[in-house]
Design a protein around this motif. Structure first.
Motif, mmCIF file in Angstrom:
data_model
loop_
_atom_site.group_PDB
_atom_site.id
_atom_site.type_symbol
_atom_site.label_atom_id
_atom_site.label_comp_id
_atom_site.label_asym_id
_atom_site.label_seq_id
_atom_site.Cartn_x
_atom_site.Cartn_y
_atom_site.Cartn_z
ATOM 1 N N UNK A 130 0.808 -1.228 0.000
ATOM 2 C CA UNK A 130 0.000 0.000 0.000
ATOM 3 C C UNK A 130 0.842 1.280 0.000
ATOM 4 N N UNK A 131 2.077 1.189 -0.546
ATOM 5 C CA UNK A 131 2.934 2.366 -0.690
ATOM 6 C C UNK A 131 3.239 2.575 -2.172
ATOM 7 N N UNK A 132 2.949 3.769 -2.653
ATOM 8 C CA UNK A 132 3.317 4.132 -4.022
ATOM 9 C C UNK A 132 4.782 4.573 -4.020
ATOM 10 N N UNK A 133 5.595 3.892 -4.806
ATOM 11 C CA UNK A 133 7.026 4.176 -4.842
ATOM 12 C C UNK A 133 7.304 5.480 -5.597
ATOM 13 N N UNK A 134 8.420 6.134 -5.274
ATOM 14 C CA UNK A 134 8.867 7.298 -6.039
ATOM 15 C C UNK A 134 9.075 6.874 -7.495
ATOM 16 N N UNK A 135 8.438 7.596 -8.422
ATOM 17 C CA UNK A 135 8.586 7.274 -9.837
ATOM 18 C C UNK A 135 7.839 6.037 -10.285
ATOM 19 N N UNK A 136 6.910 5.534 -9.472
ATOM 20 C CA UNK A 136 6.163 4.340 -9.871
ATOM 21 C C UNK A 136 5.378 4.578 -11.155
ATOM 22 N N UNK A 137 4.886 5.803 -11.355
ATOM 23 C CA UNK A 137 4.164 6.130 -12.584
ATOM 24 C C UNK A 137 5.123 6.530 -13.698
ATOM 25 N N UNK A 138 6.077 7.408 -13.397
ATOM 26 C CA UNK A 138 7.060 7.850 -14.396
ATOM 27 C C UNK A 138 8.286 8.364 -13.652
ATOM 28 N N UNK A 139 9.474 8.044 -14.185
ATOM 29 C CA UNK A 139 10.720 8.502 -13.591
ATOM 30 C C UNK A 139 11.185 9.783 -14.263
ATOM 31 N N UNK A 140 11.776 10.687 -13.482
ATOM 32 C CA UNK A 140 12.366 11.897 -14.038
ATOM 33 C C UNK A 140 13.345 11.529 -15.149
ATOM 34 N N UNK A 141 13.219 12.215 -16.292
ATOM 35 C CA UNK A 141 14.110 11.963 -17.421
ATOM 36 C C UNK A 141 13.612 10.929 -18.403
ATOM 37 N N UNK A 142 12.547 10.205 -18.048
ATOM 38 C CA UNK A 142 11.984 9.207 -18.959
ATOM 39 C C UNK A 142 11.038 9.890 -19.950
ATOM 40 N N UNK A 143 10.746 9.191 -21.063
ATOM 41 C CA UNK A 143 9.794 9.711 -22.036
ATOM 42 C C UNK A 143 8.381 9.544 -21.470
ATOM 43 N N UNK A 144 7.750 10.659 -21.178
ATOM 44 C CA UNK A 144 6.398 10.611 -20.630
ATOM 45 C C UNK A 144 5.384 10.306 -21.732
ATOM 46 N N UNK A 145 5.491 11.010 -22.859
ATOM 47 C CA UNK A 145 4.654 10.771 -24.039
ATOM 48 C C UNK A 145 5.533 10.931 -25.269
ATOM 49 N N UNK A 146 5.449 9.975 -26.185
ATOM 50 C CA UNK A 146 6.297 9.997 -27.357
ATOM 51 C C UNK A 146 5.730 10.846 -28.478
ATOM 52 N N UNK A 147 6.603 11.295 -29.375
ATOM 53 C CA UNK A 147 6.167 12.000 -30.577
ATOM 54 C C UNK A 147 5.159 11.136 -31.323
ATOM 55 N N UNK A 148 4.123 11.759 -31.814
ATOM 56 C CA UNK A 148 3.053 11.028 -32.486
ATOM 57 C C UNK A 148 1.881 10.700 -31.580
ATOM 58 N N UNK A 149 2.033 10.969 -30.272
ATOM 59 C CA UNK A 149 0.933 10.705 -29.334
ATOM 60 C C UNK A 149 -0.140 11.776 -29.470
ATOM 61 N N UNK A 150 -1.386 11.352 -29.428
ATOM 62 C CA UNK A 150 -2.513 12.284 -29.461
ATOM 63 C C UNK A 150 -2.722 12.857 -28.063
ATOM 64 N N UNK A 151 -2.864 14.163 -27.970
ATOM 65 C CA UNK A 151 -3.078 14.810 -26.672
ATOM 66 C C UNK A 151 -4.547 14.647 -26.294
ATOM 67 N N UNK A 152 -4.793 13.778 -25.344
ATOM 68 C CA UNK A 152 -6.132 13.472 -24.853
ATOM 69 C C UNK A 152 -6.351 14.181 -23.519
ATOM 70 N N UNK A 153 -7.581 14.171 -22.990
ATOM 71 C CA UNK A 153 -7.772 14.720 -21.640
ATOM 72 C C UNK A 153 -6.868 14.048 -20.618
ATOM 73 N N UNK A 154 -6.695 12.722 -20.736
ATOM 74 C CA UNK A 154 -5.802 12.029 -19.816
ATOM 75 C C UNK A 154 -4.367 12.493 -19.950
ATOM 76 N N UNK A 155 -3.931 12.747 -21.187
ATOM 77 C CA UNK A 155 -2.563 13.229 -21.406
ATOM 78 C C UNK A 155 -2.365 14.603 -20.775
#
Length: 396
Positions: free
Chosen positions: A130-155
């Protein structure tokens, strides 16, 4: 005359990406990223509790009923936390930072609290529960969204959570729209014999707006060569894409094709082996794309969805710009003669697709309720009820 697939391939082969530009994230909905977005921070940026409960050291729990001393509290937004000591626990809430020393969180439903002492009614408790780790969703410096991704409300929510307020996209194309026809009346004119109200400009402008176009210039020209050529020249000069509605067939008063020729436009193809929409012209001049669409409204809209929209999407970065295609069973049988592929206005109902009444090229009312097009190549000119057909989903 070219086939449907040849026409699509020629359009994509002759369509180039527009320049990149910065765009405010709040205005980027529906745009396509032109560059990778790199995460400036990690998400979560600190260890978070995923439950309302109690932060513990998991090795303290040796059996069900283990008692611990309650030594503090951690709520969302709190920064000044004491270090958790062995034999103690800290009350914690969902999203709150996990104290230093804590290795797990116990759900409050699995505890009992009395007089400052907490009894843990769960065993064993694994490390990190029941602990969310640092960077569990995304790590600093990683590609969050790649070129070609559609910008959605979630994005947008994802990027805003990393304090990002701009993205790099491709510029939206400027669209020029020419409407021709002496028989056309504008809104508010009195209806007179031999005339009809012009609706293609509003229909195509709505479709373009739905596709994200922001600059649409509309011109009208009578069935006259000089007027048609003058209007086309101005639209080609000032826009990235020019659409002409009507005037492209073989009638004595169809001047779009000859006007384009006089202006030095290159014709990539003229006429597609399909119904409706056979008299479609695709060309270029000075790097600008030109689509001369049939004047009949249903034909015009079919050609827009199947050919113009993919070009606009390609210009703005879509990797797969064509309408989404599915295989669905058709409710009713259908057959046709001839040597042209057919597009049928249709509606998806449940797990099947239903071809609508009013398939003639001049009938636009069926498009008012359609959410799909059935594509039938000539080799599939006789279909039975329940047979699988290719269905192209219209944008919502």
């Amino acid at each position: 005359m070219v086939t449907v697939n040849e026409a699509k391939q020629l359009i994509i082969a002759n369509t180039q990406l527009l320049e990149k530009q910065k765009c405010a994230l709040d205005e980027a909905l529906g745009r396509v990223l032109a560059e990778d977005v790199i995460a400036p921070i990690s998400l979560p940026p600190f260890r978070q509790s995923s439950m309302d409960g109690y932060a513990i050291i998991h090795t303290d729990i040796t059996q069900k009923g283990t008692p611990l001393t309650i030594s503090g509290e951690s709520k969302a937004g709190q920064a000044d936390l004491p270090e958790l000591k062995p034999g103690s626990t800290i009350r914690i809430f969902t999203g709150a930072p996990v104290p230093v020393g804590a290795t797990a969180v116990v759900m409050q439903e699995n505890t009992a609290r009395e007089n400052g002492t907490l009894t843990i009614n769960e065993y064993p408790i694994p490390d990190g529960k029941n602990i969310r780790r640092v960077g569990q969703q995304i790590r600093e410096g990683a590609v969050a969204l790649g070129a070609g991704s559609l910008v959605s409300p979630g994005a947008i929510g994802f990027l805003k959570g990393m304090n990002m307020n701009e993205v790099i996209v491709h510029r939206k194309p400027k669209i020029g729209l020419l409407v021709t026809g002496d028989e056309l009346l504008k809104a508010g004119d009195a209806l007179v014999p031999g005339k009809i109200y012009e609706s293609n400009s509003a229909m195509l402008a709505a479709a373009l707006t739905n596709a994200g176009a922001s600059e649409i210039e509309v011109k009208y020209a009578a069935d006259d060569f000089a007027a048609t050529a003058e209007a086309l020249a101005a639209l080609i000069r000032d826009n990235d894409v020019v659409l002409a509605s009507g005037g492209i067939s073989v009638g004595d008063y169809d001047f779009v094709g000859t006007a384009l020729e006089s202006l030095g436009a290159e014709t990539i193809f003229y006429k597609v082996r399909q119904k409706p929409g056979k008299p479609l012209l695709f060309g270029k001049k000075d790097g600008k794309l030109i689509f001369a669409l049939p004047g009949n409204p249903a034909s015009s809209l079919v050609c827009y969805y199947e050919y113009v929209l993919p070009a606009l999407r390609r210009m703005t970065g879509w990797s797969d710009p064509f309408l989404r295609a599915l295989q669905l069973p058709v409710r009713y049988g259908y057959s046709f003669d001839g040597e042209r592929d057919e597009f049928l206005k249709a509606k998806i109902e449940g797990s099947e697709v239903v071809q609508l009444d009013g398939q003639e090229s001049f009938v636009i009312g069926s498009f008012a309720v359609a959410d799909a097009l059935i594509y039938l190549p000539v080799h599939q000119n006789k279909i039975e009820a329940g047979e699988l057909v290719e269905v192209h989903l219209l944008p919502v």
